[in-house]
Design an enzyme around this catalytic site. Structure first.
Site, PDB file in Angstrom:
ATOM      1  CB  THR A  14       5.774  -2.059   1.152  1.00 30.88           C
ATOM      2  OG1 THR A  14       6.519  -1.104   1.919  1.00 30.88           O
ATOM      3  CG2 THR A  14       6.269  -2.070  -0.287  1.00 30.88           C
ATOM      4  N   GLY A  15       3.488  -2.585   3.361  1.00 27.93           N
ATOM      5  CA  GLY A  15       2.936  -2.434   4.711  1.00 27.93           C
ATOM      6  C   GLY A  15       1.604  -1.708   4.643  1.00 27.93           C
ATOM      7  N   GLY A  16       0.870  -1.975   3.568  1.00 29.04           N
ATOM      8  CA  GLY A  16      -0.350  -1.203   3.288  1.00 29.04           C
ATOM      9  C   GLY A  16      -1.615  -1.756   3.911  1.00 29.04           C
ATOM     10  CB  SER A  18      -1.902  -2.292   9.481  1.00 31.35           C
ATOM     11  OG  SER A  18      -1.969  -1.760  10.783  1.00 31.35           O
ATOM     12  CB  ILE A  20       1.472   5.039   8.246  1.00 35.81           C
ATOM     13  CG1 ILE A  20       1.549   5.702   9.619  1.00 35.81           C
ATOM     14  CG2 ILE A  20       2.024   5.948   7.154  1.00 35.81           C
ATOM     15  CD1 ILE A  20       2.969   5.871  10.178  1.00 35.81           C
ATOM     16  N   GLY A  21       0.285   2.917   6.194  1.00 35.49           N
ATOM     17  CA  GLY A  21       0.204   2.400   4.821  1.00 35.49           C
ATOM     18  C   GLY A  21      -1.233   2.328   4.338  1.00 35.49           C
ATOM     19  CB  SER A 140      11.245   6.872  12.500  1.00 31.40           C
ATOM     20  OG  SER A 140      10.988   7.172  13.853  1.00 31.40           O
ATOM     21  CE1 TYR A 153      11.037   1.319  13.790  1.00 35.22           C
ATOM     22  CE2 TYR A 153      11.352   3.231  15.211  1.00 35.22           C
ATOM     23  CZ  TYR A 153      10.681   2.604  14.174  1.00 35.22           C
ATOM     24  OH  TYR A 153       9.676   3.260  13.494  1.00 35.22           O
TER      25      TYR A 153
HETATM   26  P1  NAI Z   1       1.425  -0.933  11.461  1.00 36.23           P
HETATM   27  O1  NAI Z   1       1.941  -2.059  12.274  1.00 36.23           O
HETATM   28  O2  NAI Z   1       0.043  -0.441  11.670  1.00 36.23           O
HETATM   29  O3  NAI Z   1       1.616  -1.277   9.918  1.00 36.23           O
HETATM   30  C1  NAI Z   1       2.789  -1.853   9.440  1.00 36.23           C
HETATM   31  C2  NAI Z   1       2.401  -2.877   8.372  1.00 36.23           C
HETATM   32  O4  NAI Z   1       3.625  -3.396   7.826  1.00 36.23           O
HETATM   33  C3  NAI Z   1       1.607  -4.056   8.937  1.00 36.23           C
HETATM   34  O5  NAI Z   1       0.440  -4.273   8.159  1.00 36.23           O
HETATM   35  C4  NAI Z   1       2.570  -5.225   8.818  1.00 36.23           C
HETATM   36  O6  NAI Z   1       1.932  -6.482   8.545  1.00 36.23           O
HETATM   37  C5  NAI Z   1       3.430  -4.772   7.644  1.00 36.23           C
HETATM   38  N1  NAI Z   1       4.720  -5.450   7.620  1.00 36.23           N
HETATM   39  C6  NAI Z   1       5.585  -5.617   8.658  1.00 36.23           C
HETATM   40  N2  NAI Z   1       6.631  -6.353   8.253  1.00 36.23           N
HETATM   41  C7  NAI Z   1       6.415  -6.659   6.951  1.00 36.23           C
HETATM   42  C8  NAI Z   1       7.126  -7.405   6.009  1.00 36.23           C
HETATM   43  N3  NAI Z   1       8.265  -8.040   6.316  1.00 36.23           N
HETATM   44  N4  NAI Z   1       6.636  -7.511   4.750  1.00 36.23           N
HETATM   45  C9  NAI Z   1       5.464  -6.905   4.422  1.00 36.23           C
HETATM   46  N5  NAI Z   1       4.729  -6.200   5.293  1.00 36.23           N
HETATM   47  C10 NAI Z   1       5.198  -6.085   6.545  1.00 36.23           C
HETATM   48  O7  NAI Z   1       2.483   0.246  11.683  1.00 36.23           O
HETATM   49  P2  NAI Z   1       2.566   1.774  11.174  1.00 36.23           P
HETATM   50  O8  NAI Z   1       2.620   2.617  12.379  1.00 36.23           O
HETATM   51  O9  NAI Z   1       1.576   2.037  10.129  1.00 36.23           O
HETATM   52  O10 NAI Z   1       4.046   1.742  10.580  1.00 36.23           O
HETATM   53  C11 NAI Z   1       4.340   1.969   9.238  1.00 36.23           C
HETATM   54  C12 NAI Z   1       5.745   2.499   9.144  1.00 36.23           C
HETATM   55  O11 NAI Z   1       5.812   3.734   9.870  1.00 36.23           O
HETATM   56  C13 NAI Z   1       6.824   1.611   9.733  1.00 36.23           C
HETATM   57  O12 NAI Z   1       7.944   1.603   8.858  1.00 36.23           O
HETATM   58  C14 NAI Z   1       7.200   2.285  11.025  1.00 36.23           C
HETATM   59  O13 NAI Z   1       8.544   2.061  11.385  1.00 36.23           O
HETATM   60  C15 NAI Z   1       6.974   3.738  10.678  1.00 36.23           C
HETATM   61  N6  NAI Z   1       6.768   4.611  11.820  1.00 36.23           N
HETATM   62  C16 NAI Z   1       5.675   4.472  12.625  1.00 36.23           C
HETATM   63  C17 NAI Z   1       5.506   5.305  13.701  1.00 36.23           C
HETATM   64  C18 NAI Z   1       4.334   5.210  14.618  1.00 36.23           C
HETATM   65  O14 NAI Z   1       4.350   5.883  15.664  1.00 36.23           O
HETATM   66  N7  NAI Z   1       3.305   4.453  14.309  1.00 36.23           N
HETATM   67  C19 NAI Z   1       6.498   6.355  14.010  1.00 36.23           C
HETATM   68  C20 NAI Z   1       7.587   6.443  13.070  1.00 36.23           C
HETATM   69  C21 NAI Z   1       7.703   5.585  12.020  1.00 36.23           C
END
Ligand code: NAI
Length: 251
Positions: A14-16, A18, A20-21, A140, A153
């Site tokens: 999920t969240g794949g 962009s 990390i996903g 996190s 958060y």
């Molecule tokens: P990102 O913004 O690049 O990717 C997150 C993805 O989740 C996006 O594609 C977005 O469209 C999707 N998304 C958001 N809400 C959604 C929903 N309601 N339903 C389906 N998809 C949804 O962010 P990143 O950095 O890859 O974050 C992934 C996870 O890592 C998050 O849970 C974030 O809290 C966590 N995280 C990220 C950190 C960072 O520094 N980037 C640090 C610690 C945790």
């Protein structure tokens, strides 16, 4: 080099679309898995699937905070592949709001995606989840640290960390492992979302000064750790929180 650690496994991320996903979906595919990429953003989803490869991944538009969307997504997965071996519940959002100014909308938005959305992404997968499979939840470093304007958060991420501890007991008869991954500051679009240029420069300056490795992590550095937790390499590991943070949570 890929080693087929996930050969013939069916995975959901999920969240794949962009960050990390996406990096994790790519890692899973390079190790032999078929990946269903769930995201709410159709344009990014289309780009992600064409990037990963249509023969090895399917994109499903779904807002994880919407339970009907989740039902539809798991129907599609059930029809196409019948079961799930690995679930990376990773979708999440961040908002910077000072305590004293938190609105009900702020609270509902962040808790409904990060906490409710994650909980139901996992619970609704259970009927088609393979016994002995692996679930990884994105928490996190914020789950165990304080930061100004991030109480909402951080508290969602602490809830996620707690889910991993409890679910290993709820799912013990099915031998399903559940682990949390806790990234530090990772270079994805996420961290720039709700800050202007000046604010993000200041944020990163502060963050990086306090990081023993003195740099951000890359999405693939997290993906490699998620792969470890998804694969048999971690067969006796469950309920843990694996920090991927350059050491920041240890000092
Ligand atoms: P990102 O913004 O690049 O990717 C997150 C993805 O989740 C996006 O594609 C977005 O469209 C999707 N998304 C958001 N809400 C959604 C929903 N309601 N339903 C389906 N998809 C949804 O962010 P990143 O950095 O890859 O974050 C992934 C996870 O890592 C998050 O849970 C974030 O809290 C966590 N995280 C990220 C950190 C960072 O520094 N980037 C640090 C610690 C945790």
């Amino acid at each position: 080099m890929a080693e087929d650690k996930l050969k013939e496994k069916i995975a959901v991320v999920t969240g794949g679309a962009s960050g990390i996903g996406l990096a994790t979906a790519k890692r899973f595919v390079s190790e032999g898995a078929y990946v269903f990429v769930i995201d709410r953003n159709q344009k990014d989803l289309d780009e992600a699937v064409s990037d990963i490869g249509k023969n090895v991944s399917t994109g499903i538009q779904c807002d994880v905070s919407n339970l009907k969307d989740l039902d539809k997504a798991y129907e599609i997965i059930k029809d196409r592949k019948g079961h799930i071996d690995i679930l990376f519940a990773n979708a999440g959002i961040i908002e910077f709001v000072p305590f004293g100014k938190i609105s009900e909308d702020n609270f509902d938005r962040i808790f409904s995606i990060n906490v409710k959305g994650l909980l139901f992404s996992v619970q609704k997968a259970l009927p088609i989840f393979t016994d002995g499979g692996s679930i990884i939840l994105t928490s996190s470093v914020g789950a165990s640290t304080g930061a100004e304007e991030l109480s909402l958060y951080h508290s969602t991420k602490a809830a996620i960390r707690s889910f991993a501890r409890c679910w290993i007991l709820d799912l013990k008869d099915r031998k399903i492992r559940v682990n949390a991954i806790s990234p530090g500051t990772i270079d994805t679009p996420f961290v720039y979302q709700s800050l202007n240029k000046e604010e993000s420069e200041q944020f990163f300056d502060n963050v990086l000064k306090s990081n023993p490795m003195g740099r951000m992590g890359s999405p693939d550095e997290v993906a490699k750790a998620v792969l470890f937790l998804a694969s048999e390499d971690s067969s006796y590991i469950t309920g843990i929180e694996l920090f991927v943070d350059g050491g920041v949570a240890q000092i």
